[in-house]
Design a protein around this motif. Structure first.
Motif, PDB file in Angstrom:
ATOM      1  N   ILE A 167      -0.054  -3.698  -5.047  1.00 19.88           N
ATOM      2  CA  ILE A 167      -0.173  -2.484  -5.261  1.00 19.88           C
ATOM      3  C   ILE A 167      -0.847  -1.544  -5.520  1.00 19.88           C
ATOM      4  O   ILE A 167      -1.288  -1.092  -6.318  1.00 19.88           O
ATOM      5  CB  ILE A 167       1.493  -1.434  -6.213  1.00 19.88           C
ATOM      6  N   MET A 168      -1.285  -1.163  -4.095  1.00 23.19           N
ATOM      7  CA  MET A 168      -2.321   0.207  -4.168  1.00 23.19           C
ATOM      8  C   MET A 168      -2.342   1.557  -4.215  1.00 23.19           C
ATOM      9  O   MET A 168      -0.903   1.451  -3.333  1.00 23.19           O
ATOM     10  CB  MET A 168      -3.391  -1.175  -2.676  1.00 23.19           C
ATOM     11  N   PHE A 169      -3.086   2.618  -4.229  1.00 24.08           N
ATOM     12  CA  PHE A 169      -2.611   3.932  -4.184  1.00 24.08           C
ATOM     13  C   PHE A 169      -3.965   3.933  -3.931  1.00 24.08           C
ATOM     14  O   PHE A 169      -4.910   3.607  -4.431  1.00 24.08           O
ATOM     15  CB  PHE A 169      -2.544   4.232  -6.032  1.00 24.08           C
ATOM     16  N   MET A 216       0.592  -1.057   0.174  1.00 17.78           N
ATOM     17  CA  MET A 216       0.079  -0.075  -0.109  1.00 17.78           C
ATOM     18  C   MET A 216       0.750   1.232  -0.322  1.00 17.78           C
ATOM     19  O   MET A 216       1.669   1.250   0.461  1.00 17.78           O
ATOM     20  CB  MET A 216      -1.405  -0.072   1.359  1.00 17.78           C
ATOM     21  N   ALA A 217       0.697   1.893  -0.625  1.00 18.65           N
ATOM     22  CA  ALA A 217       1.302   3.812  -1.194  1.00 18.65           C
ATOM     23  C   ALA A 217       1.060   4.411  -0.365  1.00 18.65           C
ATOM     24  O   ALA A 217      -0.188   4.895  -0.560  1.00 18.65           O
ATOM     25  CB  ALA A 217       2.018   3.448  -2.509  1.00 18.65           C
ATOM     26  N   GLU A 274       0.875  -2.917   7.864  1.00 10.74           N
ATOM     27  CA  GLU A 274       1.200  -2.103   8.151  1.00 10.74           C
ATOM     28  C   GLU A 274       3.084  -2.187   7.415  1.00 10.74           C
ATOM     29  O   GLU A 274       3.695  -1.831   7.077  1.00 10.74           O
ATOM     30  CB  GLU A 274       1.860  -1.453   9.982  1.00 10.74           C
ATOM     31  N   GLU A 275       3.046  -3.883   7.414  1.00  6.84           N
ATOM     32  CA  GLU A 275       4.660  -4.158   7.427  1.00  6.84           C
ATOM     33  C   GLU A 275       4.717  -3.750   5.824  1.00  6.84           C
ATOM     34  O   GLU A 275       5.739  -4.165   5.187  1.00  6.84           O
ATOM     35  CB  GLU A 275       4.567  -5.888   7.612  1.00  6.84           C
ATOM     36  N   THR A 276       3.574  -3.760   4.480  1.00  8.35           N
ATOM     37  CA  THR A 276       3.475  -3.819   3.705  1.00  8.35           C
ATOM     38  C   THR A 276       3.371  -2.086   3.381  1.00  8.35           C
ATOM     39  O   THR A 276       2.819  -2.216   2.096  1.00  8.35           O
ATOM     40  CB  THR A 276       2.582  -4.486   2.931  1.00  8.35           C
ATOM     41  N   CYS A 277       3.074  -1.220   3.881  1.00  6.73           N
ATOM     42  CA  CYS A 277       3.020  -0.170   3.555  1.00  6.73           C
ATOM     43  C   CYS A 277       4.495   0.342   2.949  1.00  6.73           C
ATOM     44  O   CYS A 277       5.475   0.564   3.649  1.00  6.73           O
ATOM     45  CB  CYS A 277       2.374   0.989   4.446  1.00  6.73           C
ATOM     46  N   VAL A 278       4.579   1.398   1.802  1.00  9.83           N
ATOM     47  CA  VAL A 278       5.372   2.256   1.000  1.00  9.83           C
ATOM     48  C   VAL A 278       5.158   3.335   1.313  1.00  9.83           C
ATOM     49  O   VAL A 278       3.519   4.080   1.024  1.00  9.83           O
ATOM     50  CB  VAL A 278       5.942   1.100   0.195  1.00  9.83           C
ATOM     51  N   ARG A 279       6.407   4.582   0.920  1.00 12.19           N
ATOM     52  CA  ARG A 279       6.111   5.186   0.486  1.00 12.19           C
ATOM     53  C   ARG A 279       7.074   6.064   0.092  1.00 12.19           C
ATOM     54  O   ARG A 279       7.649   5.499  -0.162  1.00 12.19           O
ATOM     55  CB  ARG A 279       6.323   6.523   2.369  1.00 12.19           C
ATOM     56  N   ILE A 280       7.164   7.151  -1.013  1.00 16.40           N
ATOM     57  CA  ILE A 280       7.966   7.847  -1.730  1.00 16.40           C
ATOM     58  C   ILE A 280       8.219   9.116  -0.961  1.00 16.40           C
ATOM     59  O   ILE A 280       8.011   9.959  -0.646  1.00 16.40           O
ATOM     60  CB  ILE A 280       6.888   8.023  -2.760  1.00 16.40           C
TER      61      ILE A 280
END
Length: 168
Positions: free
Chosen positions: A97-99, A77-78, A115-121
């Protein structure tokens, strides 16, 4: 095949642009309703150009419907709220990959369980977020890179001339 998931997208031009990116990369697109537009809108088709007919796209009535129809999906999850940068994730070749929607992102009620698969730019502190189409492209191409750009053209050729240092 990689999968891009848009949670309640609001702007047709963004979704059209993302659809075109999905066609160019052999990625499946998943749209979770409600959408802020009709799939027949001109702005959607214009942004997707003539590629929209080639798009592998599925719509879902809500997030629960998406989960029910994709029960084993590994979902990244972005979100601007993530602790981990998008390059720190190891994207599987069949991951999702979810937005989130342009105005609000992915709801925290969904994020809290991932939480473990949340990612940020990474961005400078003054800006809230990047354009949705740009965000999808940034994270998607990292996932494609990690998977060796499987099935993609890795070299280009000039149309009329030849590259000087290339003997091919």
């Amino acid at each position: 095949m990689l999968n891009i998931v848009l949670y309640e997208p609001e702007i047709p031009a963004n979704t059209g642009n993302i659809g075109r990116t999905c066609v160019a990369t052999g990625t499946r697109l998943h749209l979770i309703e409600p959408l802020g537009f009709k799939l027949s809108e001109k702005a959607l088709k214009r942004a997707g150009m003539d590629y929209w007919d080639d798009l592998d796209v599925t719509t879902y009535i809500d997030y629960a419907d998406f989960l029910e129809k994709n029960p084993n999906a590994k979902i990244y999850m972005a979100t601007t709220k993530a602790k981990k940068v998008y390059t720190e994730a190891a994207y599987e070749p069949d991951c999702y990959i979810m937005f989130g929607k342009e105005s609000a992102g992915i709801p925290e009620e969904i994020l809290v369980d991932h939480e473990e698969t949340c990612v940020r730019i990474p961005m400078m502190g003054e800006i809230r977020s990047l354009n949705l189409g740009n965000s999808v492209a940034v994270v998607l191409y990292e996932a494609l890179r990690q998977n060796g750009f499987a099935g993609m053209e890795l070299e280009g050729e000039l149309h009329e001339l030849k590259w000087q240092g290339n003997n091919r």
